[in-house]
Scaffold this active site. Sequence first.
Site, PDB file in Angstrom:
ATOM      1  N   CYS A   7       0.841  -1.192   0.000  1.00 42.08           N
ATOM      2  CA  CYS A   7       0.000   0.000   0.000  1.00 42.08           C
ATOM      3  C   CYS A   7       0.881   1.250   0.000  1.00 42.08           C
ATOM      4  CB  CYS A   7      -0.890  -0.011   1.244  1.00 42.08           C
ATOM      5  SG  CYS A   7      -1.820   1.502   1.433  1.00 42.08           S
ATOM      6  N   CYS A  13      -1.335   6.961   6.208  1.00 40.47           N
ATOM      7  CA  CYS A  13      -2.631   6.540   6.731  1.00 40.47           C
ATOM      8  C   CYS A  13      -2.585   6.241   8.226  1.00 40.47           C
ATOM      9  CB  CYS A  13      -3.112   5.305   5.965  1.00 40.47           C
ATOM     10  SG  CYS A  13      -4.529   4.495   6.687  1.00 40.47           S
ATOM     11  N   CYS A  16      -2.789   0.784   9.165  1.00 36.18           N
ATOM     12  CA  CYS A  16      -2.107  -0.518   9.219  1.00 36.18           C
ATOM     13  C   CYS A  16      -0.692  -0.309   9.739  1.00 36.18           C
ATOM     14  CB  CYS A  16      -2.069  -1.148   7.835  1.00 36.18           C
ATOM     15  SG  CYS A  16      -3.693  -1.575   7.222  1.00 36.18           S
ATOM     16  N   CYS A  87      -8.527   0.048  -0.495  1.00 37.21           N
ATOM     17  CA  CYS A  87      -7.685  -0.228   0.661  1.00 37.21           C
ATOM     18  C   CYS A  87      -7.497  -1.733   0.751  1.00 37.21           C
ATOM     19  CB  CYS A  87      -8.410   0.334   1.879  1.00 37.21           C
ATOM     20  SG  CYS A  87      -7.824  -0.299   3.433  1.00 37.21           S
ATOM     21  N   GLN A 211     -18.728  -7.556  14.725  1.00 35.50           N
ATOM     22  CA  GLN A 211     -17.312  -7.823  14.461  1.00 35.50           C
ATOM     23  C   GLN A 211     -16.996  -7.585  12.985  1.00 35.50           C
ATOM     24  OE1 GLN A 211     -14.923  -8.492  16.543  1.00 35.50           O
ATOM     25  NE2 GLN A 211     -15.863  -9.283  18.407  1.00 35.50           N
ATOM     26  N   TYR A 240     -21.140  -7.940  28.442  1.00 34.04           N
ATOM     27  CA  TYR A 240     -20.751  -7.038  27.355  1.00 34.04           C
ATOM     28  C   TYR A 240     -21.192  -7.693  26.032  1.00 34.04           C
ATOM     29  CZ  TYR A 240     -17.539  -5.569  31.117  1.00 34.04           C
ATOM     30  OH  TYR A 240     -16.991  -5.187  32.313  1.00 34.04           O
ATOM     31  N   GLU A 261     -25.735  -5.898  28.577  1.00 40.02           N
ATOM     32  CA  GLU A 261     -25.162  -4.902  27.663  1.00 40.02           C
ATOM     33  C   GLU A 261     -25.688  -3.505  28.040  1.00 40.02           C
ATOM     34  OE1 GLU A 261     -23.059  -4.576  24.844  1.00 40.02           O
ATOM     35  OE2 GLU A 261     -23.796  -2.514  24.906  1.00 40.02           O
ATOM     36  N   ASP A 309     -16.668 -10.125  27.189  1.00 36.83           N
ATOM     37  CA  ASP A 309     -16.028  -9.564  25.991  1.00 36.83           C
ATOM     38  C   ASP A 309     -16.060  -8.034  26.086  1.00 36.83           C
ATOM     39  OD1 ASP A 309     -15.028  -9.122  23.443  1.00 36.83           O
ATOM     40  OD2 ASP A 309     -16.866  -9.719  22.397  1.00 36.83           O
ATOM     41  N   CYS A 336      -9.834  -7.676  23.280  1.00 33.36           N
ATOM     42  CA  CYS A 336      -9.217  -7.048  22.104  1.00 33.36           C
ATOM     43  C   CYS A 336      -8.032  -6.202  22.535  1.00 33.36           C
ATOM     44  CB  CYS A 336     -10.254  -6.235  21.328  1.00 33.36           C
ATOM     45  SG  CYS A 336     -11.094  -5.013  22.336  1.00 33.36           S
TER      46      CYS A 336
HETATM   47  N1  SAH Z   1     -19.713  -9.456  22.534  1.00 34.51           N
HETATM   48  C1  SAH Z   1     -20.139  -8.592  21.492  1.00 34.51           C
HETATM   49  C2  SAH Z   1     -19.747  -7.124  21.684  1.00 34.51           C
HETATM   50  C3  SAH Z   1     -18.412  -6.822  22.242  1.00 34.51           C
HETATM   51  S1  SAH Z   1     -17.944  -5.131  22.153  1.00 34.51           S
HETATM   52  C4  SAH Z   1     -19.671  -9.097  20.143  1.00 34.51           C
HETATM   53  O1  SAH Z   1     -18.740  -9.881  20.037  1.00 34.51           O
HETATM   54  O2  SAH Z   1     -20.263  -8.709  19.124  1.00 34.51           O
HETATM   55  C5  SAH Z   1     -18.119  -4.601  23.808  1.00 34.51           C
HETATM   56  C6  SAH Z   1     -19.533  -4.255  24.184  1.00 34.51           C
HETATM   57  O3  SAH Z   1     -19.525  -3.846  25.557  1.00 34.51           O
HETATM   58  C7  SAH Z   1     -20.154  -3.083  23.418  1.00 34.51           C
HETATM   59  O4  SAH Z   1     -21.356  -3.515  22.851  1.00 34.51           O
HETATM   60  C8  SAH Z   1     -20.406  -2.001  24.498  1.00 34.51           C
HETATM   61  O5  SAH Z   1     -21.604  -1.278  24.292  1.00 34.51           O
HETATM   62  C9  SAH Z   1     -20.506  -2.854  25.745  1.00 34.51           C
HETATM   63  N2  SAH Z   1     -20.198  -2.173  27.021  1.00 34.51           N
HETATM   64  C10 SAH Z   1     -19.255  -1.241  27.254  1.00 34.51           C
HETATM   65  N3  SAH Z   1     -19.216  -0.924  28.568  1.00 34.51           N
HETATM   66  C11 SAH Z   1     -20.163  -1.691  29.180  1.00 34.51           C
HETATM   67  C12 SAH Z   1     -20.591  -1.830  30.530  1.00 34.51           C
HETATM   68  N4  SAH Z   1     -20.028  -1.108  31.500  1.00 34.51           N
HETATM   69  N5  SAH Z   1     -21.561  -2.713  30.788  1.00 34.51           N
HETATM   70  C13 SAH Z   1     -22.129  -3.455  29.797  1.00 34.51           C
HETATM   71  N6  SAH Z   1     -21.760  -3.364  28.514  1.00 34.51           N
HETATM   72  C14 SAH Z   1     -20.793  -2.492  28.200  1.00 34.51           C
END
Ligand code: SAH
Length: 378
Positions: A7, A13, A16, A87, A211, A240, A261, A309, A336
């Site tokens: 690239c 950019c 990456c 890209c 994702q 989450y 969530e 997550d 992540c």
């Molecule tokens: N597990 C899902 C999303 C993960 S991203 C997937 O794989 O698609 C992380 C998520 O946590 C987001 O949707 C965000 O809105 C949520 N989040 C962030 N802080 C939070 C909290 N304090 N309590 C509950 N959810 C929360």
Amino acid sequence: MDNTIKCKLYKKCGGCQIHNLTYDKQLEFKMKKVVRLMGKFHHVEDIIGMDSPYHYRNKVQAAFGRDRNNRIISGVYQSSTHPVDSCLIDDQKADEIIVTIRKLIKSFKMKPFDDVKMTGFLRHVLIKRGFLSGEIMVVLVTGEEEFKSKRSFINALIGRHPEITTIVQNINNKRTSLVLGGKSIVLYGSGVIKEQLCGYTFTISPKAFYQINPVQTEILYNKAMEFADIQNSDIVIDAYCGTGTIGIIASKFAKRVIGVELNKVAVKDARVNAKLNDIKNIDFVCADAGRYMVDIAEEGLTADVVIMDPPRAGSDIKFLKSLVKLSPRKVVYISCNPETCARDVLFLSKNKYKVRKIQPVDMFPHTEHVECVVMLSK
Ligand code: SAH
């Protein structure tokens, strides 16, 4: 140009960060990072990379503006606004549609939005594509609601790209770095797309988190399920949970799943997703995950498996303390960001949990980011 660097804009950019390394070296770099941060807890499994680490992004965003010669430009990449038509990591069809839109706005004499003067029309284009379903959503983010020649513009766009399944106008007239504003108007199709993941169907709305690398997501979630090893008498918490993907995939193994969530819209989407897949043993709670865990721990409820997550910032002490109090048999931590993951895992490892598996997965080739699934048990 160096053979590894495919690239021209990679330095300008910034999207990456490690594109200058061969893919093998990139994986080595990520592996070292995880071992440095997490190696003290347990042996780290070899990172799972991609067979073809290009054009993996199912979501592409472009900012519109003008260059110094007043020509309309669009930039499709992440951390800058240099104009570019394609890209290496974006879906190619999405990049093609953005180029078509740039040509169309010229022939329709539409004005790109000017972020300084806060005038003009087209501000951003956001495209989401279901790689398996084939559905494509185009979101036109505009600085004002009035859309001149709306019908003919839509017809022209669909005429050139009949593969587009829905078009949404989103109005964002605020001084903000956020792409999407509050109001959305469906211009064509249903306003959402559907996509398949691990055998289930999910709806994706313009604002919902989903994702961005579907190939690796399937690998990541399957690993999470393998590590969770859910029994049919288990109560599982998907903390989450976003739009409910992980909880829905876990539901077939469990007695009952509860997704937690904070984002109201995501919870609404999660409930739609559960219905869409005809899943009856799942409920979603809109709450702060930490607060919810404190509440259920105080009520004396139990959970057998907690899958978490959290966002890049990781979890918080409130959540972790109530997790320990709730005392599930297993915790599967999908992260992540290995830095915050290491911090949170350190707390759990001082409070009766032991790390049993660490599996890094490369969800974002060419970038410095790395995802991990960590399994802990008592
Ligand atoms: N597990 C899902 C999303 C993960 S991203 C997937 O794989 O698609 C992380 C998520 O946590 C987001 O949707 C965000 O809105 C949520 N989040 C962030 N802080 C939070 C909290 N304090 N309590 C509950 N959810 C929360």
